[in-house]
Design a protein around this motif. Sequence first.
Motif, PDB file in Angstrom:
ATOM      1  N   UNK A 181       0.838  -1.196   0.000  1.00  0.00           N
ATOM      2  CA  UNK A 181       0.000   0.000   0.000  1.00  0.00           C
ATOM      3  C   UNK A 181       0.876   1.251   0.000  1.00  0.00           C
ATOM      4  N   UNK A 182       0.539   2.231  -0.839  1.00  0.00           N
ATOM      5  CA  UNK A 182       1.297   3.483  -0.834  1.00  0.00           C
ATOM      6  C   UNK A 182       1.026   4.268   0.442  1.00  0.00           C
ATOM      7  N   UNK A 183       1.909   5.180   0.741  1.00  0.00           N
ATOM      8  CA  UNK A 183       1.802   5.960   1.979  1.00  0.00           C
ATOM      9  C   UNK A 183       0.437   6.635   2.125  1.00  0.00           C
ATOM     10  N   UNK A 184      -0.102   7.112   0.999  1.00  0.00           N
ATOM     11  CA  UNK A 184      -1.371   7.846   1.036  1.00  0.00           C
ATOM     12  C   UNK A 184      -2.537   6.981   1.496  1.00  0.00           C
ATOM     13  N   UNK A 185      -2.425   5.673   1.363  1.00  0.00           N
ATOM     14  CA  UNK A 185      -3.509   4.777   1.759  1.00  0.00           C
ATOM     15  C   UNK A 185      -3.263   4.089   3.098  1.00  0.00           C
ATOM     16  N   UNK A 186      -2.137   4.376   3.720  1.00  0.00           N
ATOM     17  CA  UNK A 186      -1.838   3.748   4.998  1.00  0.00           C
ATOM     18  C   UNK A 186      -2.603   4.445   6.123  1.00  0.00           C
ATOM     19  N   UNK A 187      -3.049   3.684   7.125  1.00  0.00           N
ATOM     20  CA  UNK A 187      -3.796   4.290   8.233  1.00  0.00           C
ATOM     21  C   UNK A 187      -2.931   5.111   9.175  1.00  0.00           C
TER      22      UNK A 187
END
Length: 227
Positions: A181-187
């Motif tokens: 998962x790219x950083x933008x989609x990480x919680x």
Amino acid sequence: MIALRKEVSTDAPLCAPFAAAVVGAGVVDLRFRALVGEDGWARLPEAVQRRFSRRLAPGDVAFYVGEVLQTRLSRAGRILSFLARAIGAPLPLDDAAGGGATVAVMENEGLGGQSWTRTYARKGRFPQVIHSAKCFAGRTGLEERVGGGIGMSLSVSEEGGALVFRSAGYFFAVGRIRIGLPRALMPGDMEIVHEDEGDGGFLFKLTLRHPRLGVLVQQTARFRDAA
């Protein structure tokens, strides 16, 4: 546009045999020790070393009992926790203090690691039960996997006499196919601290911090070794 990184993992087929070989080498489990390193491991209290080097034979259960001291969720944290129900509700569901809690750990050779089951009492409601698996695989040597194929890579270190787990990336996996998962989609960045208090007791501290939204989830619980 957000790019997803797709890769074919070669860790999955080798994970279980490697784990079994290390566990079967003697009366202790050396996997966490290998990840922490000899210097860091030597600085951990003896009780922490014992908990994380206990060899669990098939059918054995390491059991810990305690209570939740504090749980805090921001507004964004509540939304994330609600959405995470779709993958087994791995995050706390309520702001609460007090309430019993238990943790059960079992060896799971099929997953190449350990199955962890955490149960938290909820006043006036059914308890929350969180299932996860710690698999000794991946680029950091340790992964935490929950439902829906979601998992995170973990780094492990000793800091101030505590054992600290930190997220080092999240992924979605189906069989041998893994999509990072790219950083933008990480919680956010997950940190879990195991801090010994002596006399068989220890603190479990969980913090999930988003780079823009700040602290989403914070939980502290006190456990003790079951007799």
